[in-house]
Write a protein that holds these residues in place. Structure first.
Motif, PDB file in Angstrom:
ATOM      1  N   UNK A  68      65.123  22.573   0.198  1.00 30.18           N
ATOM      2  CA  UNK A  68      63.736  22.986  -0.010  1.00 30.18           C
ATOM      3  C   UNK A  68      63.070  23.449   1.283  1.00 30.18           C
ATOM      4  N   UNK A  69      63.861  23.694   2.315  1.00 29.63           N
ATOM      5  CA  UNK A  69      63.304  24.111   3.609  1.00 29.63           C
ATOM      6  C   UNK A  69      62.542  25.435   3.464  1.00 29.63           C
ATOM      7  N   UNK A  70      61.505  25.588   4.268  1.00 30.87           N
ATOM      8  CA  UNK A  70      60.712  26.825   4.246  1.00 30.87           C
ATOM      9  C   UNK A  70      61.601  28.038   4.532  1.00 30.87           C
ATOM     10  N   UNK A  71      62.544  27.865   5.442  1.00 30.07           N
ATOM     11  CA  UNK A  71      63.504  28.927   5.751  1.00 30.07           C
ATOM     12  C   UNK A  71      64.916  28.365   5.561  1.00 30.07           C
ATOM     13  N   UNK A  72      65.507  28.643   4.404  1.00 29.80           N
ATOM     14  CA  UNK A  72      66.847  28.133   4.133  1.00 29.80           C
ATOM     15  C   UNK A  72      67.856  28.732   5.116  1.00 29.80           C
ATOM     16  N   UNK A  74      67.360  29.333   8.339  1.00 27.21           N
ATOM     17  CA  UNK A  74      67.302  28.513   9.553  1.00 27.21           C
ATOM     18  C   UNK A  74      67.956  27.158   9.317  1.00 27.21           C
ATOM     19  N   UNK A  75      67.719  26.578   8.140  1.00 31.25           N
ATOM     20  CA  UNK A  75      68.307  25.284   7.799  1.00 31.25           C
ATOM     21  C   UNK A  75      69.837  25.379   7.783  1.00 31.25           C
ATOM     22  N   UNK A  76      70.353  26.420   7.171  1.00 36.18           N
ATOM     23  CA  UNK A  76      71.806  26.627   7.124  1.00 36.18           C
ATOM     24  C   UNK A  76      72.376  26.842   8.520  1.00 36.18           C
TER      25      UNK A  76
END
Length: 88
Positions: A68-72, A74-76
């Motif tokens: 559910x990160x704002x920027x998937x 960046x999370x990945x």
């Protein structure tokens, strides 16, 4: 090599015994000493990879990725960076 077993439940501080047993079997099967339980969520901005301890000759990690990160993207990217640091 790192074996990752995905768990679709919240990431605990210490994994459940049954989950640990399962991923240890995978580690034996694939002849690796790095094993991870991957959780689809990263509470309280915890790290993407946390060392939970050692069992036998295995290093056990909790892996976490916030779907559910704002920027998937960046999370990945951050998750991949954490994984690369483990398997260097």
């Amino acid at each position: 090599m790192l074996v990752i077993d995905t768990k679709y439940k919240p990431a605990p501080r210490m994994p459940e015994r049954g989950d640990v047993n399962q991923v240890v079997v995978y580690g034996v099967r694939y002849s690796t000493d790095l094993i991870m339980l991957l959780h689809a969520g990263r509470p309280d901005r915890r790290a993407h990879a946390e060392h939970c301890g050692d069992i036998g000759g295995f290093s056990l990690y909790n892996g976490m990725i916030d779907l559910d990160a704002a920027s998937i993207e960046d999370e990945e990217r951050d998750f991949i960076k954490a994984i690369r640091s483990l398997i260097k």
